[in-house]
Enzyme design. Structure first.
Site, PDB file in Angstrom:
ATOM      1  CD  GLU A   1      -1.814   2.507   1.889  1.00  0.00           C
ATOM      2  OE1 GLU A   1      -2.845   3.032   1.860  1.00  0.00           O
ATOM      3  OE2 GLU A   1      -0.812   2.653   2.294  1.00  0.00           O
TER       4      GLU A   1
ATOM      5  CG  HIS B   1       3.684   8.223   6.176  1.00  0.00           C
ATOM      6  ND1 HIS B   1       3.805   8.250   4.973  1.00  0.00           N
ATOM      7  CD2 HIS B   1       2.665   7.332   6.674  1.00  0.00           C
ATOM      8  CE1 HIS B   1       2.752   7.459   4.220  1.00  0.00           C
ATOM      9  NE2 HIS B   1       2.105   6.903   5.409  1.00  0.00           N
TER      10      HIS B   1
HETATM   11 ZN   LIG Z   1      -1.803   3.261   6.031  1.00  0.00          ZN
END
Ligand SMILES: [Zn+2]
Length: 391
Positions: A236, A353
């Site tokens: 992903e 992130h």
């Molecule tokens: Zn994700």
């Protein structure tokens, strides 16, 4: 391995921070999230995560299979007359790939996924060469005493960064098992925080995987539900492709993704929305990437209605999110076949992130509750006909 990982991540401190005996379901979820966050699994290298999840499903008596790309798929048979559901979360995480080994033994990397360059210097990393053999290293940060004033506020692009793993020559690096193409991730870690909050690596989307396993435990025993395909997807963070092949094979009518939703309750995010950490699960009403990847998801109105009604019945607060700048696998899954009715559900997450993402475990528990209850609400009468909706 598991006990080593757990003792190195502050699990004992956590035991002291809250009353473990009081909430067995909650503690099970907390332990699963923690364990999954500590398993390295760069996009394309999800094998260790997959094996762990498969063993969790196996313990629940749920058989699973792996497709050629590496997606882990399990099907819970239900009422065939109801629209079928693909519930999915991604196993992979962002990171790096070794690009060049310097003669000095320092290592240059290529980025994989949305790596935030300003949060990289001085991070610990793990060069993944095999379970029990991984090599720790650090992303170097130039000595402060030699940093010129004009350098102090500059973000270094990743090609200027290098990894120091202690090697003294290129030969040492290669004989240490590292080569061009070796996957690299943030050094796995978790930090127990106050108020049921947790920080650590790859909360995106191991927390979603943990919620799916918890949902599978409850869905398995439920008799009133449609066919449910559980997909733990790959790649992903690389390019949003793993779940697409699963959807092509499974041909679901409905796709529900469980992933992060941006929390906006920190000073730097307040103008972006009204999603609070600890405020309950969230659904995305609009996502669009807009930086190269021209895709996103506008959810099917039947699913927005279903989630809203289910949250009300379950006495849950369902937060709403709409933003440009991110997207998930659902963007592509919705395009499969004649079209799949899709929606993104998620848990509020801060500092996405980075190596220390933060979520609230209470939101995860409520997301599992919402997921199970909403799927139970999909019956033979559940309509995906667009003409049944006013907009
Ligand atoms: Zn994700």
């Amino acid at each position: 391995m598991r006990s080593v990982r757990r003792s190195s991540c502050g699990w004992c401190e956590w035991r002291g921070a809250t009353d473990m005996a009081a909430e067995p379901d909650f503690d099970r979820l907390r332990q699963l999230v923690t364990d999954l966050m500590l398993i390295p699994g760069l996009s394309g290298y999800e094998g260790r995560v997959r094996r762990r999840i498969a063993s969790e499903l196996d313990a629940l008596g749920i058989a699973s299979r792996t497709d050629r790309l590496g997606n882990l798929i399990a099907t819970l048979a239900g009422n065939h007359a109801s629209p079928s559901v693909m519930l999915f979360a991604h196993m992979d995480q962002l990171g790096f790939i070794v690009r060049k080994i310097e003669a000095s033994g320092l290592i240059r990397v290529e980025r994989l996924g949305g790596v935030p360059e300003r949060a990289l210097p001085s991070q610990g990393v793990l060069l993944c060469i095999g379970e029990g053999k991984d090599v720790p290293g650090i992303i170097a940060n130039k000595s402060h005493h030699a940093t010129a004033p004009e350098e102090k506020y500059r973000v270094l692009p990743y090609p200027e960064l290098y990894i120091d793993a202690g090697f003294r020559s290129a030969e040492e690096v290669v004989s240490g098992g590292i080569d061009i193409g070796t996957p690299v991730v943030y050094a796995p870690k978790t930090i127990a925080m106050a108020a049921k909050r947790i920080a650590g690596t790859s909360l995106d989307d191991r927390a979603g995987c943990a919620v799916m396993i918890e949902a599978a435990r409850r869905l398995k025993t439920s008799s009133q539900r449609p066919n449910v395909h559980l997909v733990f997807s790959v790649q992903e963070e690389f390019n949003l492709r793993g779940a697409v092949t699963a959807a092509q094979a499974l041909k679901p009518d409905i796709a529900i993704q469980l992933d992060i939703i941006l929390a906006t309750d920190t000073p730097d995010m307040t103008a972006r929305g009204d999603v609070r950490l600890g405020g309950g699960p969230a659904m995305s009403l609009y996502s669009f990437h807009g930086r190269g990847t021209l895709n996103g998801t506008i959810p099917h109105p039947a699913l927005v209605q279903l989630m809203t009604a289910t949250a009300r019945e379950e006495n849950l607060t369902l937060q709403r999110s709409a933003h440009v700048g991110a997207l998930t696998d659902s963007s592509y899954v919705q395009l499969v076949g004649e079209g799949v009715a899709a929606i993104d559900l998620g848990f509020p997450t801060r500092y996405t992130h980075s190596s220390l993402e933060v979520c609230d475990l209470g939101d995860l528990e409520e997301l599992a509750q919402l997921t199970v209850a909403s799927i139970a609400g999909i019956n033979e009468e559940f309509s995906l006909d667009r003409d049944d909706f006013s907009q």
